[in-house]
Design a protein around this motif. Structure first.
Motif, PDB file in Angstrom:
ATOM      1  N   LEU A   1       3.769  10.606  -9.472  1.00 56.61           N
ATOM      2  CA  LEU A   1       3.261  10.875 -10.841  1.00 56.61           C
ATOM      3  C   LEU A   1       2.861  12.112 -11.341  1.00 56.61           C
ATOM      4  N   PRO A   2       2.202  12.828 -10.294  1.00 59.83           N
ATOM      5  CA  PRO A   2       1.924  14.339 -10.891  1.00 59.83           C
ATOM      6  C   PRO A   2       3.033  15.294 -11.206  1.00 59.83           C
ATOM      7  N   PHE A   3       4.047  14.993 -10.456  1.00 58.72           N
ATOM      8  CA  PHE A   3       5.250  15.763 -10.898  1.00 58.72           C
ATOM      9  C   PHE A   3       5.909  15.425 -11.973  1.00 58.72           C
TER      10      PHE A   3
ATOM     11  N   ILE B   1       0.852  -1.117  -0.078  1.00 53.57           N
ATOM     12  CA  ILE B   1       0.056  -0.065  -0.088  1.00 53.57           C
ATOM     13  C   ILE B   1       0.793   1.207  -0.039  1.00 53.57           C
ATOM     14  N   PHE B   2       1.831   1.233   0.832  1.00 47.03           N
ATOM     15  CA  PHE B   2       2.861   2.366   0.793  1.00 47.03           C
ATOM     16  C   PHE B   2       3.488   2.628  -0.669  1.00 47.03           C
TER      17      PHE B   2
ATOM     18  N   LEU C   1       1.749   7.056  -6.608  1.00 44.76           N
ATOM     19  CA  LEU C   1       0.502   7.955  -6.930  1.00 44.76           C
ATOM     20  C   LEU C   1       0.868   9.479  -6.593  1.00 44.76           C
ATOM     21  N   THR C   2       1.635   9.433  -5.579  1.00 46.35           N
ATOM     22  CA  THR C   2       2.052  10.872  -5.132  1.00 46.35           C
ATOM     23  C   THR C   2       3.205  11.339  -6.276  1.00 46.35           C
TER      24      THR C   2
ATOM     25  N   VAL D   1       0.786   4.258  -2.589  1.00 46.08           N
ATOM     26  CA  VAL D   1       0.504   5.509  -2.579  1.00 46.08           C
ATOM     27  C   VAL D   1       1.715   6.624  -3.004  1.00 46.08           C
ATOM     28  N   MET D   2       2.985   6.164  -2.680  1.00 43.86           N
ATOM     29  CA  MET D   2       3.922   6.853  -3.059  1.00 43.86           C
ATOM     30  C   MET D   2       4.098   7.015  -4.719  1.00 43.86           C
TER      31      MET D   2
END
Lengths: 220, 827
Positions: free
Chosen positions: A53-55, A43-44, A50-51, A47-48
């Motif tokens: 990718l936007p960059f 899960i970690f 997903l966090t 989430v990482m």
């Protein structure tokens, strides 16, 4: 002996190690830990990613409604609910299995905490009292009846089972069991003021003959 | 009037006294917010140094750095200071500084109360610091479990410092919570309906309501334990009908909501800063508000997960285990809404964003280990080990310190009016991030290897040496990083590089003013039409300065603002604030004298200090009275508003509602304690029961029936400008009757220092008596105001306030008298 090797490699060994179990209760909980660790790592990582990718991406924003469906309802609500329901059920089943239940094989001993150290008595051998060493038979379930003479303590033998508090005016019962004869280190695990660090004891698990001899009053 | 002349006129009206003298008399929220934050960071440094001592002690086996007596004080004070003197005051400081600016108004609801809260915090914190310097600091761990913290096992003054000092500090938390709640509900810009509020205000509202319902159980527990220690009334001694488990219930009934009281404001900072850093709007505003409210409710249902090893039946534990895992759902709604926000926008790596990334990494790990310890069997193993210490640091550092650092870098240009010039921050972030994870990842592992929390030392054969050394080295990297953050903030605050207004191009109202902010915030108040007024109208600040909003003409040298209808944001009343005064600091000093007299057992001083507080409180309410009716005030844009004194629902009424909410939680916790001892504690039934008396119950219930009725008659009479003195006299007599019934019950309680039953009845009676005296005092002051000509139909707001307190007295006294007498009447 594959597990032992793995345990050694991962640095899990130790006289007080939760992840180096020597009894059924501690083993169930150690397995639970490895499951939890694996799940948490996955899960970690998710989430990482997903966090991060936007960059990297540079396409335009989607609609608010689409965003809410994906992020809030899908990942925020449905995903944790499914994972947590499964975990909760697993945890409860293990918890139920670890409870002290009546049985022919069960041996009862009593542990009394105090700021001067632990005292142990044995209903099966009325005149025996030991201090700082608890004697049990190996391979049989043992119910430890836990009380205290002064402040709150907790009875904990990490390689055998979880801990349970000794609370003034209350009696708590903890089920422990050792797979094999040997000595296991135990700790007082609720802060009790000056001298807390030294409040320790050991558990000696005897084979059948040794246990009979102990109850008969032979010297330790 | 042009913008500059308006600025000068408003500054004259709103300015604090110049220089350091202004600190002692200011009631301005910008000043007090900064004072709260600076003081809180001072305590953060102190407590951080204590943490360094802990890590120095544990770096090597058999360390002789500190003996157990000193070491126990060090870790107790580290936890206590971080929780009570750093985290909560930091939230208070942020909210006090930001809220009026974000909500588009000029100050909080009760400016003098803000100052009083600050000084209670400063004095209470000083008490604890003094205990540490004298080497007699609390030493039973920050959750103070009896019987260890009781008089038998901790006879010294150490524990009293904690119980009395923390209760003193909690006054500031309750004061700030009442203040914040009323300010958010009533003190907003015209047109700012609830759904147009900035998201931070929603978080602050939820947090404040949680403080009002979360802190009273702790205050009750502290009062009971101190009464047990000082006067021998047994509440927590099993052999005398008490139960030490009651403390654990009361403490964690506070302690778990406390975690969310700390996390929610930080989440509010993330929800505010993250969208600005991503050049977009927050995804799912409504969902996030709902998640915060859900978190607040759930957090009151899972305190028992701190007590999984106390022997509560497994099915009971299953319920709390389910609640503890469920709380991860609203948390993950927020996390994924934030990630979704990042996907919708274009994230830019400014300083605040770096710390937000630090938050994501750290807090997600803390949340995942939180789910682990919510599993009952796993908790049986790791409870009270270093694993739990590591988990809680991931949650609190990740969920509070990183967001607060993000917030500091985000709002620093607002506070100082300057631009960052030195670039230490990026390097400091790398040190903080690396240092933190090295320290606490290692700590999880050593916990699994059996290292208990709070042990002063260990042996080499335990096999923890290498891990502890790594952890300690990491903690020193972390400390150096935090010191560099501090240096960065100080350097950039003093270097004179003027910054722009609204440097981040944010949309919320706090940026629609010059920076650093003027003492009056807005030269005229905006009309709000959406959530980001500044995004829609980038020139808003200039237009407000030119006086294009409400209340644009300063008059009569008075500090003015307006209140709005709670839901719609339609303006309803005109408010005049009090000006600079030393009353708050004097009153908190006298309050401190009261606590000091209890601490030092100078009981002759206690009633004197109480009388002093009462006298100052009378002066406090007297100072705002007027002898003439104010007409409706023209607030601009063709709108006329009546003064807030001409209503039944003034700010004072709202404040009392929320103060009484906290009070009712306190009372509810007391009743819970009574029922808990009765049903669970060993050593019941008591040797002797209370002898019921029909006469006493009759007197008390007659008072409880008459008081509220008489007060209602008075409230109606004052609306018609009719004579109210007879009705006030009757309600005064009713309060006295209730007081007599409660006092009689208190005095007749059987064997109060011999059994918890009599002890609890004594406390219940004392609670009723105190409230009867309080109500009688309020009616007396009100009567004096009537006779002094300070009330009329247009100056009547005090009547409903007193009415609330009488109603509350009647309700609680009825319950108290029934709880004591009724069992005796039953067959």
């Amino acid at each position: 002996m594959g597990t032992t090797t793995l345990v050694t490699l991962a640095g899990c060994e130790g006289a007080l190690s939760v992840v180096d179990p020597a009894g059924p209760a501690a083993r169930e909980i150690a397995t639970l830990w490895w499951v939890l660790l694996a799940g948490a790592t996955l899960i970690f990582a998710l989430v990482m990613v997903l966090t991060a990718l936007p960059f990297l991406r540079r396409d335009g924003p989607g609609s608010e409604r689409h965003g809410i469906r994906t992020w809030v309802i899908g990942l925020g609500l449905a995903f944790p609910m499914a994972v947590l329901a499964a975990l909760l059920a697993y945890g409860l089943v293990i918890g139920e299995r670890l409870l002290p239940r009546a049985g022919d094989e069960v041996v009862e001993v009593a542990a009394t905490g105090s700021r001067d150290g632990w005292l142990f008595t044995y209903p099966d051998a009325a005149d025996r009292t030991t201090s700082a060493v608890l004697h049990i038979p190996a391979g049989r379930p043992v119910d430890v009846v836990i009380t205290t003479g002064d402040v709150i303590h907790a009875f904990w033998v990490p390689r055998l089972a979880g801990k349970l508090d000794a609370i003034p005016g209350h009696v708590n019962i903890l089920r422990i069991e050792a797979d094999a004869p040997g000595t296991y280190r135990g700790l007082s695990a609720e802060f009790s003021g000056a001298g807390y660090g030294d409040l320790t004891f050991t558990v000696t698990a005897h084979d059948a003959a040794g246990w009979t001899a102990f109850l008969a009053g032979e010297p330790e | 009037m042009n913008a500059l002349r308006r600025h000068r006129a408003l500054s004259r009206i709103w300015a604090s006294e110049p220089g350091f003298r202004g600190w002692f008399s200011t009631v301005n929220h910008t000043d007090l917010g900064r004072m709260f934050l600076v003081t809180a960071f001072f305590f953060f440094v102190v407590s951080g140094l204590l943490a360094m001592l802990i890590r120095a002690q544990l770096a090597t086996p058999h360390s002789a750095f500190a003996g157990p007596e000193i070491y126990n004080q060090i870790f107790t004070m580290h936890g206590t200071i971080m929780m009570f003197l750093f985290a909560i005051p930091t939230f208070e400081g942020l909210a006090v500084y930001l809220l009026p600016k974000m909500l588009g108004t000029r100050d909080l609801a009760f400016p003098r109360l803000t100052a009083y809260g600050y000084w209670c915090y400063a004095f209470g914190g000083t008490m604890l610091l003094v205990s540490m310097l004298l080497g007699i600091a609390p030493d039973s761990g920050w959750f103070m479990y009896p019987p260890l913290s009781g008089a038998i096992h901790s006879p010294g003054i150490n524990t009293d410092f904690w119980l009395i000092g923390i209760t003193f500090v909690e006054i500031s938390a309750i004061a700030a919570a009442v203040e914040i709640t009323v300010s958010i509900l009533k003190f907003r810009a015209p047109g700012m309906s609830l759904d147009r509020m900035p998201i931070f205000a929603w978080y602050a509202l939820v947090t404040a309501l949680m403080i009002l319902t979360g802190f009273p159980p702790l205050i009750l527990g502290s009062v009971l334990l101190e009464v047990e220690r000082a006067f021998g009334l047994p509440f927590f001694q099993a052999e005398l009908g008490g139960d030490s488990l009651l403390w654990q219930h009361l403490f964690w009934l506070f302690g778990h909501p406390e975690v969310y009281i700390i996390f929610l404001p930080a989440a509010g900072v993330i929800s505010t800063v993250l969208p600005v850093m991503c050049r977009t709007a927050l995804l799912g505003y409504g969902w996030i508000v709902a998640a915060a409210v859900a978190l607040a409710f759930l957090s009151f249902g899972l305190w028992v997960h701190h007590m999984f090893t106390t022997g509560i039946p497994h099915m009971g534990l299953a319920f709390f285990s389910a609640a503890s895992t469920l709380v991860a759902v609203p948390t993950s709604v927020q996390i994924f809404a934030w990630i979704g926000t990042m996907w919708r926008g274009r994230p830019e790596l400014h300083m605040p964003m770096l710390h937000i990334i630090g938050f994501f990494v750290t807090f997600v790990i803390g949340g995942l280990t939180g789910v682990m310890v919510a599993m009952v069997p796993f908790d049986w193993q790791v409870h009270d080990t270093a694993f739990v210490t590591a988990h809680l640091h991931y949650v609190l550092f990740g969920g509070f310190v990183f967001p607060v650092l993000a917030g500091i870098y985000y709002w620093l240009p607002h506070v100082t009016g300057r631009k960052r010039f030195f670039r230490l921050g990026e390097f400091a972030f790398v040190l903080v991030f690396t240092g933190f994870h090295v320290t606490f990842l290692a700590m999880h592992w050593v916990g699994l290897l059996g290292q208990r929390r709070r042990i002063p030392t260990y042996a080499p054969e335990d096999g923890w040496t290498a891990i502890n050394l790594v952890s300690s080295v990491g903690s020193f990297v972390l400390a150096i990083g935090l010191a560099m953050v501090l240096l960065d903030i100080i350097l950039n605050s003093v270097t004179a590089v003027r910054g722009r207004r609204d440097p981040w191009k944010a949309g919320t109202l706090e940026w629609a003013m010059m920076v650093p902010p003027p003492p009056y915030n807005f030269a005229s108040l905006p009309q709000v039409t959406d959530r980001e007024p500044l995004a829609r109208d980038p020139d808003l600040a200039l237009r407000l300065a030119r006086g294009e909003g409400y209340l644009d003409s300063p008059r009569q040298g008075c500090r003015e603002t307006l209140t709005v209808d709670v839901a719609s944001g339609r303006p309803d009343f005109h408010v005049t604030y009090p000006s600079n005064t030393r009353l708050p600091i004097v009153m908190s000093a006298v309050t401190g004298l009261f606590f000091l007299s209890l601490l030092l057992k100078l009981y002759w001083l206690t009633p004197l200090a109480l009388a002093g507080v009462a006298a100052l409180a009378c002066r406090w309410v007297w100072a705002l009275g007027r002898r003439d009716d104010l007409p409706a005030q023209d607030v601009g844009h063709g709108l006329e508003l009546p003064p807030a004194a001409a209503t039944d629902r003034g700010p004072g009424w709202w404040g009392s509602v929320f103060l009484l909410t906290a009070n009712a939680t306190f009372f509810g916790s007391l009743l819970f304690g009574f029922a808990f001892l009765w049903t669970v504690a060993p050593g019941w039934p008591p040797p002797a029961w209370f002898t019921p008396s029909g006469l006493e119950v009759g007197i008390g219930l007659a008072g409880a029936a008459t008081g509220p009725l008489a007060m209602r008659v008075a409230i109606r009479a004052v609306r018609r400008d009719a004579n109210v003195l007879a009705a006030l006299g009757l309600s005064f007599a009713a309060a006295c009757a209730i007081g007599i019934a409660c006092a009689a019950m208190m005095l007749r309680a059987p064997d109060p220092d011999g059994h918890a039953y009599g002890a609890t009845l004594t406390v219940l009676g004392a609670y009723g008596l105190v409230h009867a005296v309080l109500a009688a005092l309020m009616i007396a002051v009100l009567t004096a105001k009537v006779r002094g000509g300070l009330t009329s139909a247009r100056r009547r707001a005090d009547f409903p306030v007193a009415g609330l307190w009488i109603d509350y007295l009647a309700a609680t006294a009825t319950l108290i008298l029934l709880a004591a007498h009724l069992p005796g009447f039953l067959p």
